[in-house]
Design an enzyme around this catalytic site. Structure first.
Site, short mmCIF file in Angstrom:
data_model
loop_
_atom_site.label_atom_id
_atom_site.label_comp_id
_atom_site.label_asym_id
_atom_site.label_seq_id
_atom_site.Cartn_x
_atom_site.Cartn_y
_atom_site.Cartn_z
CG HIS A 1 3.75 3.93 2.85
ND1 HIS A 1 2.46 4.39 2.77
CD2 HIS A 1 3.87 2.98 1.88
CE1 HIS A 1 1.82 3.74 1.79
NE2 HIS A 1 2.66 2.90 1.23
CG ASP B 1 1.93 3.80 -4.30
OD1 ASP B 1 3.04 3.40 -4.71
OD2 ASP B 1 1.20 3.15 -3.51
CG HIS C 1 -0.29 1.06 -0.94
ND1 HIS C 1 0.63 0.58 -1.85
CD2 HIS C 1 -0.95 -0.01 -0.45
CE1 HIS C 1 0.53 -0.74 -1.91
NE2 HIS C 1 -0.42 -1.13 -1.07
CG ASP D 1 1.41 0.39 -5.84
OD1 ASP D 1 0.98 1.46 -6.33
OD2 ASP D 1 1.94 0.33 -4.71
ZN LIG Z 1 2.15 1.47 -3.00
#
Ligand SMILES: [Zn+2]
Length: 575
Positions: free
Chosen positions: A389, A426, A428, A513
């Protein structure tokens, strides 16, 4: 470099020359040591004239006087933004500096012995020396490329032969009679400098671990010997040594790990320093995540079959391939000043976080090097903080530096491979990685993630721009998607795009995750599911780039699910 663990050992030999006595017990702090003798190619990088007699870029440097070796240490330190150890007028060594220097005699012998007490690091049988060293009987009167013979138990090459090696210490025949017990550094002054290890023209006896020699440290290259070269060491920050002195036999654990290293082809990056980045109470991105992973690998016996790789902090020149220098400075300053958050409450930091984040990047770089040097086929980096990120000039979503983006740039610049595939599973979307390569056709970014979800980006319509158009592939999936959905996406979307792109290297943003028990994600992937995804990526890498994969931990916040998924992932990498 090889991380040499701190420890006690007995220096000297009662069966050798008088200058090897009395044998006495010595404590050494841990340090890094070059795996190989410094080769001619490395020396030329710094525009230093190569004095070697046996010219060949892969052969060790020789005909080296001590001062030029020290000068090289300083140049190498400066190139990596480290503090040089040598004063270039007095040639005194500052042992507190974090740069490169020559080893002390004690460090050299300790590393050479690698936990052994025999004549050589492989035992007492001189007939086996030919497998470990180039010396008078097998060298044909010249040096040879480094690393061709067997390494010692700690993975160091050419300790018993090829060229003898300069030490930092002055030489005194009687030094062992009154040298200090902890980190001895040689006498304050003497006419000659100490030399260790056999050379291409040495007798078998002078290749022994305890054998001592010396040479005048003249500055004149013409008088230097073509049988003397060197390798460098670097201190490991004292904090890691703070609780060191114990009577534990020197480096036993490490020797054990390294004997197994020959059979494994999967590298594993981890260091306790990663636990030093502290987040706030209740924050899901905790040091416990890595503790759970390492414990799991040790309990299942997988750990001892992995090739352990020791990370060091990444030099800032690699960080600024992706981040602005201002941002890197700001991270450092914020940590030094004890600031609680970087940019948002999402990214809590502690005073150690800067160094930890540098070492997370360094872990990725060292895994890439290990793959490129063919020490391993692939590697998993158990690092934190995560990275995908992080933006050019902003911390975000638990991430400080974008580990994987820096890794991709490093592969391109340092190893001259042009096309990198980044697979990001991931839960995200990796907004930072997407942003870095959005207009760049040399990096194919493929992300599958929960959508809509944090951080908001990652729609299918984000396909890249300019020359990078269609080199950014987002596959948003609704919450509740499971193994079958992910496997289908990998077969139908990732595989054809990746094979058409034909990468030179594959990086994985391995967040776990999307696991069904995760604290943050809303997906239903199982450990077996992650194994299947790994298998698909592995097949792509095998078809396109000799299986070169470096996988980097991103998220994963349910400790059991995380540990089980990493185990399943690594098991496929090891197959
Ligand atoms: Zn993540």
């Amino acid at each position: 470099m090889v991380k040499i663990p701190g420890g006690w050992f007995n220096i000297g030999s009662k069966n050798g020359s008088p200058d090897e006595t009395p044998v006495h017990r010595v404590w050494l702090n841990s340090f890094w040591m070059d795996r190989f003798e410094v080769i001619q190619e490395q020396f030329k990088k710094f525009q230093l004239p190569d004095p070697s007699h046996f010219k060949n870029p892969k052969h060790p440097l020789e005909q080296m006087n001590w001062t030029d070796a020290a000068l090289y240490c300083n140049e190498r330190s400066l190139a990596e933004d480290l503090e040089p150890c040598y004063d270039e007028e007095t040639w005194e060594c500052n042992f507190q500096a974090n740069g490169y220097r020559l080893p002390t005699e004690a460090e050299w012998e300790y590393a050479c012995r690698a936990g052994t007490t025999t004549k050589f690091s492989f035992g007492n049988d001189m007939r086996r020396l030919k497998d470990y060293a180039w010396f008078a009987e097998n060298s044909s009167g010249k040096t040879h490329p480094v690393g061709q013979k067997k390494p010692n138990p700690w993975g160091l090459y050419d300790m018993h032969g090829n060229v003898s090696e300069w030490c930092n210490d002055f030489y005194s025949e009687k030094y062992y009679e009154d040298s200090p017990e902890k980190n001895p550094k040689g006498p304050a002054e003497a006419k000659e400098r100490a030399i260790r290890g056999g050379a291409w023209n040495s007798s078998a006896d002078s290749c022994r671990s305890a054998y001592r020699a010396s040479d005048p440290s003249i500055d004149d290259t013409c008088l230097a010997s073509d049988a003397i070269g060197f390798r460098c060491v670097r201190a490991i920050p004292l904090r890691e040594n703070s609780n060191a002195p114990s009577n534990k036999p020197a480096g036993e654990d490490m020797a054990k790990e390294n004997t197994n290293q020959k059979v494994s082809k999967t590298g594993f990056v981890y260091d306790d320093i990663y636990l030093a980045h502290k987040t706030t109470v209740g924050h899901p991105e905790t040091p416990q995540r890595l503790v759970a992973i390492v414990e799991r690998l040790k309990t299942t016996g997988l750990y001892s079959r992995l090739f352990t790789l020791s990370p060091k902090p990444a030099p800032s020149k690699w960080l600024t391939m992706v981040h602005t220098p201002e941002y890197v400075r700001r991270v450092r300053r914020s940590c030094e000043e004890g600031t609680e958050y970087l940019d948002s409450i999402d990214v809590p930091i502690s005073p150690e976080s800067y160094e930890v984040a540098l070492t997370a990047v360094g872990g990725v770089l060292c895994a890439i090097d290990a793959v490129m040097e063919k020490k391993v086929t692939n590697a998993f980096c158990a690092v934190r903080p995560p990275g995908h990120h992080a933006l050019k000039d902003m911390a975000k979503g638990f991430c400080i530096f974008n580990n994987i983006a820096i890794g991709a740039r490093y592969i391109q610049k340092k190893h001259n491979l042009s096309k990198i595939l980044i697979v990001d599973w991931d839960v995200h979307h990796g907004n930072g990685t997407q942003a870095e390569f959005y207009d760049d056709p040399s990096v194919l970014y493929f992300s599958v993630h929960q959508y809509p979800f944090y951080p908001g980006t990652g729609s299918e319509a984000e396909k890249g721009s300019g020359k990078g158009l269609n080199y950014n592939i987002n596959v948003p999936l609704p919450a509740g998607s499971g193994d079958a959905d992910y496997v289908r996406v990998f077969k139908e979307k990732l595989e054809p795009a990746a094979l058409a792109f034909s990468p030179d290297f594959v990086l994985i943003s391995a967040g776990f995750d999307a696991h069904k028990d995760d604290l943050l994600g809303g997906m239903k992937v199982t450990a077996e599911g992650f194994a299947k995804l790994t298998q698909t990526v592995k097949e792509i890498a095998e078809k396109c780039c000799e299986g070169r994969i470096v996988s980097i931990l991103e998220g994963g916040y349910g400790l059991d699910g995380l540990a089980a998924s990493v185990e399943a992932h690594i098991q496929v990498l090891m197959r």
